[in-house]
Design a protein around this motif. Structure first.
Motif, PDB file in Angstrom:
ATOM      1  N   THR A 269       0.801  -1.229   0.000  1.00 47.74           N
ATOM      2  CA  THR A 269       0.000   0.000   0.000  1.00 47.74           C
ATOM      3  C   THR A 269       0.831   1.276   0.000  1.00 47.74           C
ATOM      4  O   THR A 269       0.275   2.370   0.065  1.00 47.74           O
ATOM      5  CB  THR A 269      -0.958   0.030   1.212  1.00 47.74           C
ATOM      6  OG1 THR A 269      -0.196   0.066   2.421  1.00 47.74           O
ATOM      7  CG2 THR A 269      -1.889  -1.164   1.212  1.00 47.74           C
ATOM      8  N   HIS A 270       2.149   1.143  -0.024  1.00 43.96           N
ATOM      9  CA  HIS A 270       3.035   2.311  -0.025  1.00 43.96           C
ATOM     10  C   HIS A 270       4.063   2.186  -1.141  1.00 43.96           C
ATOM     11  O   HIS A 270       4.437   1.082  -1.548  1.00 43.96           O
ATOM     12  CB  HIS A 270       3.790   2.433   1.303  1.00 43.96           C
ATOM     13  CG  HIS A 270       2.944   2.867   2.455  1.00 43.96           C
ATOM     14  ND1 HIS A 270       2.684   4.184   2.736  1.00 43.96           N
ATOM     15  CD2 HIS A 270       2.295   2.140   3.397  1.00 43.96           C
ATOM     16  CE1 HIS A 270       1.922   4.256   3.805  1.00 43.96           C
ATOM     17  NE2 HIS A 270       1.655   3.028   4.227  1.00 43.96           N
ATOM     18  N   LEU A 271       4.546   3.332  -1.600  1.00 46.04           N
ATOM     19  CA  LEU A 271       5.660   3.344  -2.542  1.00 46.04           C
ATOM     20  C   LEU A 271       6.953   3.003  -1.822  1.00 46.04           C
ATOM     21  O   LEU A 271       7.169   3.422  -0.674  1.00 46.04           O
ATOM     22  CB  LEU A 271       5.801   4.731  -3.172  1.00 46.04           C
ATOM     23  CG  LEU A 271       4.620   5.241  -4.001  1.00 46.04           C
ATOM     24  CD1 LEU A 271       4.867   6.683  -4.432  1.00 46.04           C
ATOM     25  CD2 LEU A 271       4.379   4.349  -5.215  1.00 46.04           C
ATOM     26  N   ASN A 272       7.811   2.238  -2.489  1.00 44.21           N
ATOM     27  CA  ASN A 272       9.162   2.049  -1.956  1.00 44.21           C
ATOM     28  C   ASN A 272      10.089   3.086  -2.587  1.00 44.21           C
ATOM     29  O   ASN A 272       9.665   3.905  -3.403  1.00 44.21           O
ATOM     30  CB  ASN A 272       9.652   0.612  -2.159  1.00 44.21           C
ATOM     31  CG  ASN A 272       9.826   0.227  -3.619  1.00 44.21           C
ATOM     32  OD1 ASN A 272       9.895   1.080  -4.504  1.00 44.21           O
ATOM     33  ND2 ASN A 272       9.902  -1.068  -3.894  1.00 44.21           N
ATOM     34  N   PHE A 273      11.353   3.065  -2.198  1.00 43.33           N
ATOM     35  CA  PHE A 273      12.282   4.104  -2.650  1.00 43.33           C
ATOM     36  C   PHE A 273      12.343   4.202  -4.177  1.00 43.33           C
ATOM     37  O   PHE A 273      12.246   5.294  -4.747  1.00 43.33           O
ATOM     38  CB  PHE A 273      13.686   3.840  -2.104  1.00 43.33           C
ATOM     39  CG  PHE A 273      13.846   3.999  -0.627  1.00 43.33           C
ATOM     40  CD1 PHE A 273      12.842   4.545   0.160  1.00 43.33           C
ATOM     41  CD2 PHE A 273      15.023   3.591  -0.007  1.00 43.33           C
ATOM     42  CE1 PHE A 273      13.005   4.692   1.532  1.00 43.33           C
ATOM     43  CE2 PHE A 273      15.198   3.727   1.365  1.00 43.33           C
ATOM     44  CZ  PHE A 273      14.188   4.275   2.131  1.00 43.33           C
TER      45      PHE A 273
END
Length: 283
Positions: free
Chosen positions: A221-225
């Motif tokens: 549910t989140h963007l990674n680097f």
């Protein structure tokens, strides 16, 4: 426009309770990350808060925040919402300082506003005199757009639709005209794992981009680097900052990661609690 990074951490906050990892035990101030929030002040003094997580009181004291003209919510997860009761002092001040009693305006999407009504029903229920609660008015921000922005004094604001897993959430673009032919803008895109082309177009070329970058490892549910870097390249902001960062990497390690994975033209760096950015003021 002044931008104050009130919090840059993930839902646990950093240090994480009970964790003895190198980041959670770090002495570096940049590695102390409260729950993600940002305060924006226009050149005319207009004060906007994005999200009031459980650390909001501490953040407001640190920023010496003495008034709020509006609150923008990205979504209703606890780490972005559950400091809402501490808006009491700001909503009461607004009532005392104005000739007509006006509530503090709260803007978000319909789902978030419904969650606020259900989860904090006491705010909107009649109580006897003396019952302490915020004085708020909930406003569905879907009525605003690039063609018809929300205007609060010198600031123009539009919601930016994002996906956070399967949840529809808002990022926010806040702009201020600083001359006849120049407008400075902030794009705040936290808690997302997908940004549509339409939303990219809304914030393309922003002066400041603040973007979700949870960790190096993938997340549902989140963007990674690396995903955040790709979106930052597409958006093409003059400066970009990672936020909503977990305890996998220290501030210095993220800087080293970015140095090895980007070039200077991208101008991207990790944000940290207490970071202040100032854009040129209107004449």
């Amino acid at each position: 426009m002044e931008i104050f990074f009130a919090g840059t951490g993930t839902s646990h906050g950093i240090p994480v309770i009970g964790c003895t990892c190198p980041v959670c035990t770090s002495e570096a101030a940049e590695d102390k990350r409260t729950r993600s929030s940002i305060f924006v002040k226009g050149s005319g003094g207009t004060s906007i808060v994005i999200d009031t997580g459980p650390d909001f009181r501490e953040q407001a004291l640190r920023a010496k925040l003495n008034k709020i003209d509006a609150v923008l919510y990205t979504h209703s997860h606890a780490d972005h919402l559950h400091g809402i009761d501490d808006l009491r002092i700001f909503s009461h001040k607004s009532r005392r300082c104005k000739t007509s009693e006006k509530p503090l305006h709260i803007y978000s999407n319909a789902q978030t506003l419904n969650d606020i009504r259900v989860r904090f029903d006491y705010i909107f229920s009649p109580v006897k005199e003396g019952g302490g609660k915020p004085y708020l008015e909930l406003i569905d921000a879907s009525i605003f757009s690039a063609e018809h922005p929300l205007c609060i004094a010198e600031l123009e604001i539009i919601p930016v639709p994002l996906l956070h897993g399967h949840s529809e959430v808002y990022g926010w673009k806040i702009s201020e005209k600083v001359s006849a032919d120049k407008t400075y803008s902030l794009a705040y895109l936290t808690d997302c794992n997908f940004i549509s082309e339409q939303s990219i177009e809304l914030v393309r070329g922003a002066d400041i981009l603040v973007i979700d970058a949870l960790r190096k490892r993938p997340h549902s549910t989140h963007l990674n680097f690396e995903e955040s870097i790709v979106y930052a390249q597409k958006i093409g902001a003059k400066r970009s900052f990672f936020t909503h960062i977990c305890h996998d990497f220290s501030h210095s390690q993220i800087k080293a990661f970015l140095a090895s994975h980007t070039d200077d033209s991208l101008n991207i760096e990790p944000a940290y609690d207490g970071l202040v950015l100032n854009t040129p003021c209107a004449p």
